[in-house]
Motif scaffolding. Structure first.
Motif, PDB file in Angstrom:
ATOM      1  N   ASP A 100      -9.576 131.877  41.288  1.00  0.00           N
ATOM      2  CA  ASP A 100      -8.712 132.631  40.880  1.00  0.00           C
ATOM      3  C   ASP A 100      -8.348 133.166  39.811  1.00  0.00           C
ATOM      4  N   GLY A 101      -9.121 132.930  38.992  1.00  0.00           N
ATOM      5  CA  GLY A 101      -8.841 133.444  37.397  1.00  0.00           C
ATOM      6  C   GLY A 101      -7.678 133.101  36.385  1.00  0.00           C
ATOM      7  N   ARG A 102      -7.114 131.943  36.972  1.00  0.00           N
ATOM      8  CA  ARG A 102      -6.039 131.633  36.083  1.00  0.00           C
ATOM      9  C   ARG A 102      -6.467 130.796  35.077  1.00  0.00           C
ATOM     10  N   VAL A 103      -5.488 130.656  33.916  1.00  0.00           N
ATOM     11  CA  VAL A 103      -5.800 130.016  32.883  1.00  0.00           C
ATOM     12  C   VAL A 103      -6.280 128.321  32.984  1.00  0.00           C
ATOM     13  N   VAL A 104      -7.077 127.973  32.163  1.00  0.00           N
ATOM     14  CA  VAL A 104      -7.570 126.424  32.123  1.00  0.00           C
ATOM     15  C   VAL A 104      -7.486 126.167  30.849  1.00  0.00           C
ATOM     16  N   LEU A 105      -6.815 125.216  30.469  1.00  0.00           N
ATOM     17  CA  LEU A 105      -6.636 124.630  29.053  1.00  0.00           C
ATOM     18  C   LEU A 105      -7.917 123.760  28.805  1.00  0.00           C
ATOM     19  N   LEU A 106      -8.690 124.146  27.893  1.00  0.00           N
ATOM     20  CA  LEU A 106      -9.778 123.273  27.422  1.00  0.00           C
ATOM     21  C   LEU A 106      -9.498 122.191  26.502  1.00  0.00           C
ATOM     22  N   ASP A 107      -8.378 122.491  25.541  1.00  0.00           N
ATOM     23  CA  ASP A 107      -8.070 121.686  24.424  1.00  0.00           C
ATOM     24  C   ASP A 107      -6.712 121.656  24.390  1.00  0.00           C
ATOM     25  N   ALA A 108      -5.881 120.667  24.357  1.00  0.00           N
ATOM     26  CA  ALA A 108      -4.510 120.799  24.272  1.00  0.00           C
ATOM     27  C   ALA A 108      -4.014 120.352  22.694  1.00  0.00           C
ATOM     28  N   ASP A 147       0.086 127.167  34.526  1.00  0.00           N
ATOM     29  CA  ASP A 147      -1.018 128.124  35.373  1.00  0.00           C
ATOM     30  C   ASP A 147      -0.426 128.625  36.575  1.00  0.00           C
ATOM     31  N   SER A 148       0.860 128.113  36.838  1.00  0.00           N
ATOM     32  CA  SER A 148       1.286 128.537  38.233  1.00  0.00           C
ATOM     33  C   SER A 148       1.918 130.150  37.936  1.00  0.00           C
ATOM     34  N   ARG A 149       2.321 130.324  36.750  1.00  0.00           N
ATOM     35  CA  ARG A 149       2.974 131.689  36.462  1.00  0.00           C
ATOM     36  C   ARG A 149       1.786 132.603  35.939  1.00  0.00           C
ATOM     37  N   CYS A 150       0.496 132.274  35.870  1.00  0.00           N
ATOM     38  CA  CYS A 150      -0.490 132.908  35.563  1.00  0.00           C
ATOM     39  C   CYS A 150      -0.924 134.098  36.045  1.00  0.00           C
ATOM     40  N   PHE A 151      -1.105 135.344  35.490  1.00  0.00           N
ATOM     41  CA  PHE A 151      -1.354 136.736  35.942  1.00  0.00           C
ATOM     42  C   PHE A 151      -2.953 136.662  36.143  1.00  0.00           C
ATOM     43  N   ALA A 152      -3.761 135.749  35.625  1.00  0.00           N
ATOM     44  CA  ALA A 152      -5.186 135.928  35.527  1.00  0.00           C
ATOM     45  C   ALA A 152      -5.757 137.289  34.713  1.00  0.00           C
ATOM     46  N   ILE A 153      -4.978 137.606  33.968  1.00  0.00           N
ATOM     47  CA  ILE A 153      -5.446 138.707  32.859  1.00  0.00           C
ATOM     48  C   ILE A 153      -6.637 138.515  31.976  1.00  0.00           C
ATOM     49  N   GLY A 154      -6.643 137.153  31.472  1.00  0.00           N
ATOM     50  CA  GLY A 154      -7.736 136.499  30.784  1.00  0.00           C
ATOM     51  C   GLY A 154      -7.721 136.699  29.200  1.00  0.00           C
ATOM     52  N   ASN A 155      -6.340 137.238  28.541  1.00  0.00           N
ATOM     53  CA  ASN A 155      -6.319 137.402  27.254  1.00  0.00           C
ATOM     54  C   ASN A 155      -6.568 136.023  26.626  1.00  0.00           C
ATOM     55  N   CYS A 156      -5.970 134.938  27.257  1.00  0.00           N
ATOM     56  CA  CYS A 156      -6.072 133.823  26.409  1.00  0.00           C
ATOM     57  C   CYS A 156      -7.508 133.390  26.354  1.00  0.00           C
ATOM     58  N   ALA A 157      -8.365 133.467  27.349  1.00  0.00           N
ATOM     59  CA  ALA A 157      -9.874 132.951  27.182  1.00  0.00           C
ATOM     60  C   ALA A 157     -10.532 134.127  26.261  1.00  0.00           C
ATOM     61  N   ARG A 158     -10.106 135.435  26.107  1.00  0.00           N
ATOM     62  CA  ARG A 158     -10.623 136.281  25.281  1.00  0.00           C
ATOM     63  C   ARG A 158     -10.377 136.225  23.785  1.00  0.00           C
ATOM     64  N   TYR A 159      -9.219 135.796  23.293  1.00  0.00           N
ATOM     65  CA  TYR A 159      -9.116 135.558  22.226  1.00  0.00           C
ATOM     66  C   TYR A 159      -9.121 134.198  21.623  1.00  0.00           C
ATOM     67  N   ALA A 160      -9.224 133.090  22.281  1.00  0.00           N
ATOM     68  CA  ALA A 160      -9.319 131.867  21.905  1.00  0.00           C
ATOM     69  C   ALA A 160     -10.378 131.177  22.874  1.00  0.00           C
ATOM     70  N   PRO A 161     -11.439 131.347  23.141  1.00  0.00           N
ATOM     71  CA  PRO A 161     -12.424 130.970  24.186  1.00  0.00           C
ATOM     72  C   PRO A 161     -12.634 129.353  23.916  1.00  0.00           C
ATOM     73  N   ALA A 162     -12.503 128.876  22.742  1.00  0.00           N
ATOM     74  CA  ALA A 162     -12.812 127.524  22.591  1.00  0.00           C
ATOM     75  C   ALA A 162     -11.636 126.520  23.251  1.00  0.00           C
ATOM     76  N   VAL A 163     -10.305 127.057  23.282  1.00  0.00           N
ATOM     77  CA  VAL A 163      -9.269 126.550  23.778  1.00  0.00           C
ATOM     78  C   VAL A 163      -8.919 126.855  25.389  1.00  0.00           C
ATOM     79  N   PHE A 164      -9.202 127.958  25.694  1.00  0.00           N
ATOM     80  CA  PHE A 164      -8.762 128.529  27.236  1.00  0.00           C
ATOM     81  C   PHE A 164     -10.064 129.132  27.917  1.00  0.00           C
ATOM     82  N   ASP A 165     -10.011 129.008  29.198  1.00  0.00           N
ATOM     83  CA  ASP A 165     -11.195 129.465  29.948  1.00  0.00           C
ATOM     84  C   ASP A 165     -10.118 130.097  31.054  1.00  0.00           C
TER      85      ASP A 165
END
Length: 71
Positions: free
Chosen positions: A30-38, A7-25
């Protein structure tokens, strides 16, 4: 499949949460990626791969378990 994020390199674009919302938020602050399910279930793998491929800074790292071979 095991998923890691940097997450330190995350640009906060949100594609991860958009395409896999059960796994990423995204972090509310700050909008950076949050891993919900490793270790997401197999039904999520295609979405996770798509999300990882659409990350502009490649902060999502996938560790795929090799398929079992019958010998």
């Amino acid at each position: 499949m095991k998923v890691e994020v940097d997450d330190s390199r995350c640009f906060a674009i949100g594609n991860c949460a958009r395409y896999a919302p059960a796994v990423f938020d995204q972090n509310d602050e700050d909008g950076r990626v949050v891993l919900l399910d490793a270790m997401p279930p197999e039904r999520e793998h295609a979405r996770v791969r798509e999300a990882a491929s659409r990350c502009p800074n490649a902060v999502v790292v996938l560790h795929e378990k090799p398929p079992a071979h019958d010998e």
